[in-house]
Scaffold this motif. Structure first.
Motif, PDB file in Angstrom:
ATOM      1  N   ALA A  31       0.833  -1.204   0.000  1.00  0.00           N
ATOM      2  CA  ALA A  31       0.000   0.000   0.000  1.00  0.00           C
ATOM      3  C   ALA A  31       0.868   1.255   0.000  1.00  0.00           C
ATOM      4  O   ALA A  31       0.576   2.230  -0.708  1.00  0.00           O
ATOM      5  CB  ALA A  31      -0.930  -0.006   1.202  1.00  0.00           C
ATOM      6  N   THR A  32       1.937   1.233   0.796  1.00  0.00           N
ATOM      7  CA  THR A  32       2.850   2.378   0.847  1.00  0.00           C
ATOM      8  C   THR A  32       3.526   2.577  -0.514  1.00  0.00           C
ATOM      9  O   THR A  32       3.600   3.701  -1.025  1.00  0.00           O
ATOM     10  CB  THR A  32       3.919   2.158   1.941  1.00  0.00           C
ATOM     11  OG1 THR A  32       3.256   1.907   3.187  1.00  0.00           O
ATOM     12  CG2 THR A  32       4.810   3.371   2.088  1.00  0.00           C
ATOM     13  N   TYR A  33       3.983   1.486  -1.115  1.00  0.00           N
ATOM     14  CA  TYR A  33       4.645   1.553  -2.420  1.00  0.00           C
ATOM     15  C   TYR A  33       3.676   2.065  -3.488  1.00  0.00           C
ATOM     16  O   TYR A  33       4.004   2.962  -4.258  1.00  0.00           O
ATOM     17  CB  TYR A  33       5.166   0.170  -2.805  1.00  0.00           C
ATOM     18  CG  TYR A  33       5.740   0.094  -4.196  1.00  0.00           C
ATOM     19  CD1 TYR A  33       7.018   0.561  -4.467  1.00  0.00           C
ATOM     20  CD2 TYR A  33       5.004  -0.444  -5.242  1.00  0.00           C
ATOM     21  CE1 TYR A  33       7.552   0.509  -5.740  1.00  0.00           C
ATOM     22  CE2 TYR A  33       5.526  -0.508  -6.518  1.00  0.00           C
ATOM     23  CZ  TYR A  33       6.801  -0.026  -6.770  1.00  0.00           C
ATOM     24  OH  TYR A  33       7.325  -0.089  -8.038  1.00  0.00           O
ATOM     25  N   ASP A  63      14.563  -6.752   0.211  1.00  0.00           N
ATOM     26  CA  ASP A  63      15.121  -5.575   0.878  1.00  0.00           C
ATOM     27  C   ASP A  63      14.411  -4.299   0.442  1.00  0.00           C
ATOM     28  O   ASP A  63      14.106  -3.432   1.264  1.00  0.00           O
ATOM     29  CB  ASP A  63      16.619  -5.436   0.597  1.00  0.00           C
ATOM     30  CG  ASP A  63      17.449  -6.480   1.324  1.00  0.00           C
ATOM     31  OD1 ASP A  63      16.946  -7.041   2.321  1.00  0.00           O
ATOM     32  OD2 ASP A  63      18.590  -6.729   0.889  1.00  0.00           O
ATOM     33  N   GLN A  64      14.151  -4.191  -0.851  1.00  0.00           N
ATOM     34  CA  GLN A  64      13.450  -3.011  -1.361  1.00  0.00           C
ATOM     35  C   GLN A  64      12.018  -2.967  -0.821  1.00  0.00           C
ATOM     36  O   GLN A  64      11.518  -1.907  -0.451  1.00  0.00           O
ATOM     37  CB  GLN A  64      13.438  -3.020  -2.887  1.00  0.00           C
ATOM     38  CG  GLN A  64      14.809  -2.795  -3.505  1.00  0.00           C
ATOM     39  CD  GLN A  64      14.790  -3.020  -5.004  1.00  0.00           C
ATOM     40  OE1 GLN A  64      14.203  -3.985  -5.495  1.00  0.00           O
ATOM     41  NE2 GLN A  64      15.453  -2.113  -5.733  1.00  0.00           N
ATOM     42  N   GLN A  65      11.359  -4.123  -0.764  1.00  0.00           N
ATOM     43  CA  GLN A  65       9.996  -4.165  -0.247  1.00  0.00           C
ATOM     44  C   GLN A  65       9.965  -3.832   1.241  1.00  0.00           C
ATOM     45  O   GLN A  65       9.050  -3.151   1.708  1.00  0.00           O
ATOM     46  CB  GLN A  65       9.372  -5.533  -0.506  1.00  0.00           C
ATOM     47  CG  GLN A  65       9.068  -5.772  -1.965  1.00  0.00           C
ATOM     48  CD  GLN A  65       8.399  -7.116  -2.211  1.00  0.00           C
ATOM     49  OE1 GLN A  65       8.191  -7.903  -1.298  1.00  0.00           O
ATOM     50  NE2 GLN A  65       8.061  -7.368  -3.466  1.00  0.00           N
ATOM     51  N   ASP A  71       8.624   2.417   5.918  1.00  0.00           N
ATOM     52  CA  ASP A  71       8.003   3.710   5.626  1.00  0.00           C
ATOM     53  C   ASP A  71       6.551   3.732   6.110  1.00  0.00           C
ATOM     54  O   ASP A  71       6.075   4.736   6.650  1.00  0.00           O
ATOM     55  CB  ASP A  71       8.047   4.020   4.128  1.00  0.00           C
ATOM     56  CG  ASP A  71       9.453   4.335   3.626  1.00  0.00           C
ATOM     57  OD1 ASP A  71      10.364   4.511   4.470  1.00  0.00           O
ATOM     58  OD2 ASP A  71       9.632   4.399   2.386  1.00  0.00           O
ATOM     59  N   GLY A  72       5.851   2.619   5.926  1.00  0.00           N
ATOM     60  CA  GLY A  72       4.468   2.516   6.383  1.00  0.00           C
ATOM     61  C   GLY A  72       4.365   2.620   7.898  1.00  0.00           C
ATOM     62  O   GLY A  72       3.459   3.256   8.442  1.00  0.00           O
ATOM     63  N   GLU A  73       5.315   1.983   8.600  1.00  0.00           N
ATOM     64  CA  GLU A  73       5.323   2.044  10.068  1.00  0.00           C
ATOM     65  C   GLU A  73       5.632   3.456  10.560  1.00  0.00           C
ATOM     66  O   GLU A  73       5.036   3.938  11.516  1.00  0.00           O
ATOM     67  CB  GLU A  73       6.328   1.046  10.630  1.00  0.00           C
ATOM     68  CG  GLU A  73       5.892  -0.394  10.432  1.00  0.00           C
ATOM     69  CD  GLU A  73       6.991  -1.403  10.717  1.00  0.00           C
ATOM     70  OE1 GLU A  73       8.100  -0.995  11.143  1.00  0.00           O
ATOM     71  OE2 GLU A  73       6.739  -2.592  10.508  1.00  0.00           O
ATOM     72  N   ILE A  74       6.554   4.138   9.890  1.00  0.00           N
ATOM     73  CA  ILE A  74       6.893   5.514  10.253  1.00  0.00           C
ATOM     74  C   ILE A  74       5.685   6.425  10.038  1.00  0.00           C
ATOM     75  O   ILE A  74       5.354   7.259  10.883  1.00  0.00           O
ATOM     76  CB  ILE A  74       8.117   6.010   9.443  1.00  0.00           C
ATOM     77  CG1 ILE A  74       9.369   5.270   9.905  1.00  0.00           C
ATOM     78  CG2 ILE A  74       8.289   7.516   9.570  1.00  0.00           C
ATOM     79  CD1 ILE A  74      10.569   5.464   8.995  1.00  0.00           C
ATOM     80  N   ASP A  75       5.007   6.240   8.898  1.00  0.00           N
ATOM     81  CA  ASP A  75       3.813   7.033   8.607  1.00  0.00           C
ATOM     82  C   ASP A  75       2.719   6.751   9.634  1.00  0.00           C
ATOM     83  O   ASP A  75       2.020   7.667  10.079  1.00  0.00           O
ATOM     84  CB  ASP A  75       3.312   6.733   7.186  1.00  0.00           C
ATOM     85  CG  ASP A  75       2.213   7.681   6.765  1.00  0.00           C
ATOM     86  OD1 ASP A  75       2.382   8.900   6.934  1.00  0.00           O
ATOM     87  OD2 ASP A  75       1.177   7.187   6.268  1.00  0.00           O
TER      88      ASP A  75
END
Length: 168
Positions: A31-33, A63-65, A71-75
């Motif tokens: 979802a973030t990607y 690793d890229q995923q 990023d999703g956790e930070i958001d």
């Protein structure tokens, strides 16, 4: 009460929905990607963009995923901080709803929703009491299944409430 819930869900008029505020959920890596990539892609229509995003996602290594999962956790953490900062505003909104509906200030969001939805049914019927729900024989198969699910949910809720009251 079940009678009102069934009628409210089967009415053809669209009533204004009463939404209970809920905390934000964590967005998964895909979802973030996809959110990021959708705005980057400039060519193609919506469905074409989604197909391209899906193909690109499958080509990314683990690793890229995982970067997108972080990023999703930070958001999510940022949104939760905002959620906690807005607690006072939500409380003021709840108390405002209590005043508007003429109920006690300690009424919960869930109770407010039930009261609101019950009044929507009354308004849809011109202020008259809700008519008897249609008999099972006049309902379609999907309506009967929906009615049975609602009856089971209401029964489970009543049992849980009774069990909760017995503990106090």
């Amino acid at each position: 009460l079940l009678h009102r819930v069934l009628l409210a869900t089967m009415t053809s008029k669209k009533a204004k929905e009463f939404k209970i505020p809920k905390p934000p959920r964590v967005a998964n890596a895909y979802a973030t990607y996809s959110k990021e990539q959708f705005s980057v892609l400039t060519e193609g229509s919506g469905p074409e963009k989604w197909k391209q995003i899906s193909i690109q996602w499958k080509e990314l290594d683990a690793d890229q995923q995982s970067k997108y999962a972080r990023d999703g956790e930070i958001d999510h953490e940022r949104k939760m901080n905002l959620w906690h900062e807005q607690a006072g505003e939500r409380e003021a909104l709840r108390i405002g709803h209590c005043a508007k509906l003429g109920v006690a200030k300690d009424t919960t969001w869930e109770q407010l929703k039930k009261i609101h939805d019950g009044r929507q049914v009354l308004e849809a019927n011109g202020g008259a009491a809700a008519p008897e729900p249609p008999s099972a024989s006049t309902l379609t198969k999907s309506e009967r299944s929906r009615r049975e699910r609602l009856e089971q949910q209401m029964s489970a809720s009543a049992s849980a409430a009774a069990a909760g009251g017995a503990l106090e």
